[in-house]
Write an enzyme that holds these catalytic residues in place. Structure first.
Site, PDB file in Angstrom:
ATOM      1  N   LYS A 299     -10.592  -4.128 -17.835  1.00  0.00           N
ATOM      2  CA  LYS A 299      -9.971  -3.448 -16.703  1.00  0.00           C
ATOM      3  C   LYS A 299     -10.510  -2.028 -16.601  1.00  0.00           C
ATOM      4  O   LYS A 299     -10.367  -1.239 -17.538  1.00  0.00           O
ATOM      5  CB  LYS A 299      -8.450  -3.411 -16.871  1.00  0.00           C
ATOM      6  CG  LYS A 299      -7.745  -2.738 -15.690  1.00  0.00           C
ATOM      7  CD  LYS A 299      -6.258  -2.991 -15.717  1.00  0.00           C
ATOM      8  CE  LYS A 299      -5.488  -2.012 -16.543  1.00  0.00           C
ATOM      9  NZ  LYS A 299      -5.335  -0.682 -15.920  1.00  0.00           N
TER      10      LYS A 299
ATOM     11  N   ASP B 144      -9.207  -1.873 -11.089  1.00  0.00           N
ATOM     12  CA  ASP B 144      -7.800  -1.585 -10.782  1.00  0.00           C
ATOM     13  C   ASP B 144      -7.694  -0.263 -10.019  1.00  0.00           C
ATOM     14  O   ASP B 144      -7.300   0.752 -10.578  1.00  0.00           O
ATOM     15  CB  ASP B 144      -7.009  -1.547 -12.096  1.00  0.00           C
ATOM     16  CG  ASP B 144      -5.516  -1.484 -11.863  1.00  0.00           C
ATOM     17  OD1 ASP B 144      -5.067  -1.802 -10.739  1.00  0.00           O
ATOM     18  OD2 ASP B 144      -4.788  -1.136 -12.807  1.00  0.00           O
TER      19      ASP B 144
ATOM     20  N   LYS C  25      -5.983  -0.001  -7.007  1.00  0.00           N
ATOM     21  CA  LYS C  25      -4.715   0.005  -6.241  1.00  0.00           C
ATOM     22  C   LYS C  25      -4.879   0.675  -4.878  1.00  0.00           C
ATOM     23  O   LYS C  25      -4.203   1.665  -4.560  1.00  0.00           O
ATOM     24  CB  LYS C  25      -3.606   0.684  -7.054  1.00  0.00           C
ATOM     25  CG  LYS C  25      -3.273  -0.051  -8.353  1.00  0.00           C
ATOM     26  CD  LYS C  25      -1.998   0.490  -8.981  1.00  0.00           C
ATOM     27  CE  LYS C  25      -1.634  -0.220 -10.261  1.00  0.00           C
ATOM     28  NZ  LYS C  25      -2.555   0.070 -11.384  1.00  0.00           N
TER      29      LYS C  25
ATOM     30  N   ASP D 205      -4.100   2.198   2.134  1.00  0.00           N
ATOM     31  CA  ASP D 205      -4.463   3.090   3.234  1.00  0.00           C
ATOM     32  C   ASP D 205      -4.384   2.272   4.515  1.00  0.00           C
ATOM     33  O   ASP D 205      -3.923   1.129   4.485  1.00  0.00           O
ATOM     34  CB  ASP D 205      -5.885   3.650   2.999  1.00  0.00           C
ATOM     35  CG  ASP D 205      -6.069   5.041   3.605  1.00  0.00           C
ATOM     36  OD1 ASP D 205      -5.643   5.232   4.776  1.00  0.00           O
ATOM     37  OD2 ASP D 205      -6.624   5.920   2.937  1.00  0.00           O
TER      38      ASP D 205
ATOM     39  N   THR E 115       5.900  -0.725 -12.135  1.00  0.00           N
ATOM     40  CA  THR E 115       7.007  -0.768 -13.107  1.00  0.00           C
ATOM     41  C   THR E 115       7.544   0.630 -13.414  1.00  0.00           C
ATOM     42  O   THR E 115       8.562   0.763 -14.076  1.00  0.00           O
ATOM     43  CB  THR E 115       6.571  -1.459 -14.411  1.00  0.00           C
ATOM     44  OG1 THR E 115       5.341  -0.898 -14.817  1.00  0.00           O
ATOM     45  CG2 THR E 115       6.432  -2.945 -14.225  1.00  0.00           C
TER      46      THR E 115
ATOM     47  N   ARG F 210      -3.824  -0.901 -25.699  1.00  0.00           N
ATOM     48  CA  ARG F 210      -3.774  -0.263 -27.015  1.00  0.00           C
ATOM     49  C   ARG F 210      -3.757  -1.205 -28.207  1.00  0.00           C
ATOM     50  O   ARG F 210      -4.399  -0.892 -29.227  1.00  0.00           O
ATOM     51  CB  ARG F 210      -2.585   0.708 -27.058  1.00  0.00           C
ATOM     52  CG  ARG F 210      -2.881   1.977 -26.268  1.00  0.00           C
ATOM     53  CD  ARG F 210      -1.636   2.734 -25.923  1.00  0.00           C
ATOM     54  NE  ARG F 210      -0.831   2.032 -24.932  1.00  0.00           N
ATOM     55  CZ  ARG F 210       0.272   2.521 -24.394  1.00  0.00           C
ATOM     56  NH1 ARG F 210       0.712   3.705 -24.754  1.00  0.00           N
ATOM     57  NH2 ARG F 210       0.930   1.836 -23.483  1.00  0.00           N
TER      58      ARG F 210
HETATM   59  O1  C5P Z   1      -2.056  -0.154 -23.831  1.00  0.00           O
HETATM   60  P1  C5P Z   1      -1.313  -1.137 -23.004  1.00  0.00           P
HETATM   61  O2  C5P Z   1      -1.445  -2.564 -23.463  1.00  0.00           O
HETATM   62  O3  C5P Z   1       0.110  -0.737 -22.761  1.00  0.00           O
HETATM   63  O4  C5P Z   1      -2.076  -1.054 -21.623  1.00  0.00           O
HETATM   64  C1  C5P Z   1      -1.691  -1.771 -20.516  1.00  0.00           C
HETATM   65  C2  C5P Z   1      -2.568  -1.420 -19.326  1.00  0.00           C
HETATM   66  O5  C5P Z   1      -1.925  -1.927 -18.175  1.00  0.00           O
HETATM   67  C3  C5P Z   1      -2.741   0.070 -19.094  1.00  0.00           C
HETATM   68  O6  C5P Z   1      -4.020   0.259 -18.491  1.00  0.00           O
HETATM   69  C4  C5P Z   1      -1.656   0.400 -18.127  1.00  0.00           C
HETATM   70  O7  C5P Z   1      -1.940   1.493 -17.308  1.00  0.00           O
HETATM   71  C5  C5P Z   1      -1.601  -0.873 -17.299  1.00  0.00           C
HETATM   72  N1  C5P Z   1      -0.325  -1.107 -16.658  1.00  0.00           N
HETATM   73  C6  C5P Z   1       0.863  -1.167 -17.349  1.00  0.00           C
HETATM   74  N2  C5P Z   1       2.023  -1.424 -16.716  1.00  0.00           N
HETATM   75  C7  C5P Z   1       2.012  -1.619 -15.414  1.00  0.00           C
HETATM   76  C8  C5P Z   1       0.830  -1.585 -14.686  1.00  0.00           C
HETATM   77  C9  C5P Z   1      -0.335  -1.324 -15.358  1.00  0.00           C
HETATM   78  O8  C5P Z   1       0.897  -0.999 -18.540  1.00  0.00           O
HETATM   79  N3  C5P Z   1       3.141  -1.898 -14.824  1.00  0.00           N
END
Ligand code: C5P
Length: 243
Positions: A38, A65, A67, A70, A124, A219
């Protein structure tokens, strides 16, 4: 249960790194072990189209990603521009906001060539109070899930078949849209991993059981001692949980 390869194809690694060089190093560590990477707004804004080369470094396709949100003509032209980039780079998915409305979504679908449009439902980071402050008419029960469903149905009727939602809302969206929708969920943590700033998390197996098709994981893979082995373990869990 599906094959290990299919489990891997369903795993999207979020390239959340502070610099392009760190992202390149991170992508190389999981080469061949994840289905997609991503690339988000920050990396794309900083590096431009060069950031799409991270797909090749990871031997994976790119989930771009951005998003987009417009007026229809502007989003349409942006989608056309990314479609041109997708001819030479492995861009497979591109996000737009479902709340951009029907005409914007239809324009995005129409101008997409060689990539799939993904509708983001409700961020979220927004709760019912935030939606109310935006003037959204809220359902009395489960207001956020009802808004996710409403936006999902709107995007579906505009021709969108791929959606981002939280694992908590995947069952509602699956019930509303049926088996042909592809649901992509972040907020996934293998059992025993730190939650970080994610508040509502679930395991890969729980996300799949709730109706998710593809999982975004950042992560837990990025910070693992052996990112490739961690990705393999998550892909195996996805494969085992997939009906
Ligand atoms: O590190 P982690 O597994 O939490 O990363 C999840 C990825 O998904 C990050 O890039 C975060 O910005 C993205 N994301 C999220 N929750 C959302 C939308 C996107 O964690 N609702």
């Amino acid at each position: 249960m599906v094959t290990a390869k299919e489990g891997r194809d369903r795993l999207i690694f979020a390239l959340d790194y502070p610099s392009a060089s760190a992202a390149l190093e991170g992508a190389a560590k999981v080469a061949g072990h994840v289905g997609m990477v991503k690339v988000g707004l920050e990396l794309f804004t900083q590096e431009g189209p060069a950031a799409l080369g991270l797909g090749a470094a990871a031997e994976a396709r790119v989930f771009l990603d951005l998003k987009l949100h417009d007026i229809p003509a502007t989003v349409g032209r942006a989608v056309a521009a990314i479609s041109r980039l997708a001819r030479s780079q492995p861009v497979k998915l591109l996000t737009v906001h479902a709340s951009g409305g029907r005409a914007m979504l239809e324009e995005a679908i129409q101008r997409a060539d060689g990539l799939d449009i993904v509708a983001v439902t409700v961020l979220t980071s927004l709760d019912a109070d935030d939606l109310a402050a935006l003037g959204t008419q809220l359902a009395a029960e489960a207001p956020v899930a009802a808004q996710v469903e409403r936006l999902g149905l709107l995007a579906w009727s505009a021709g969108v078949r791929h959606f981002v939602c939280s694992p908590a809302e995947a069952p509602v969206l699956r019930a509303a849209l049926g088996p042909d929708a592809t649901l992509i969920t972040p907020g996934v943590r293998p059992a025993g991993d730190a939650a970080g700033d994610q508040k509502r998390i679930c395991t890969p197996a729980q996300a799949i059981a709730g109706g998710a098709d593809r999982l975004v994981v950042g992560r837990p893979i990025r910070d693992a001692d052996d990112p490739a082995a961690k990705a393999d373990a998550i892909a195996a869990e996805i494969a085992a949980a997939t009906p």
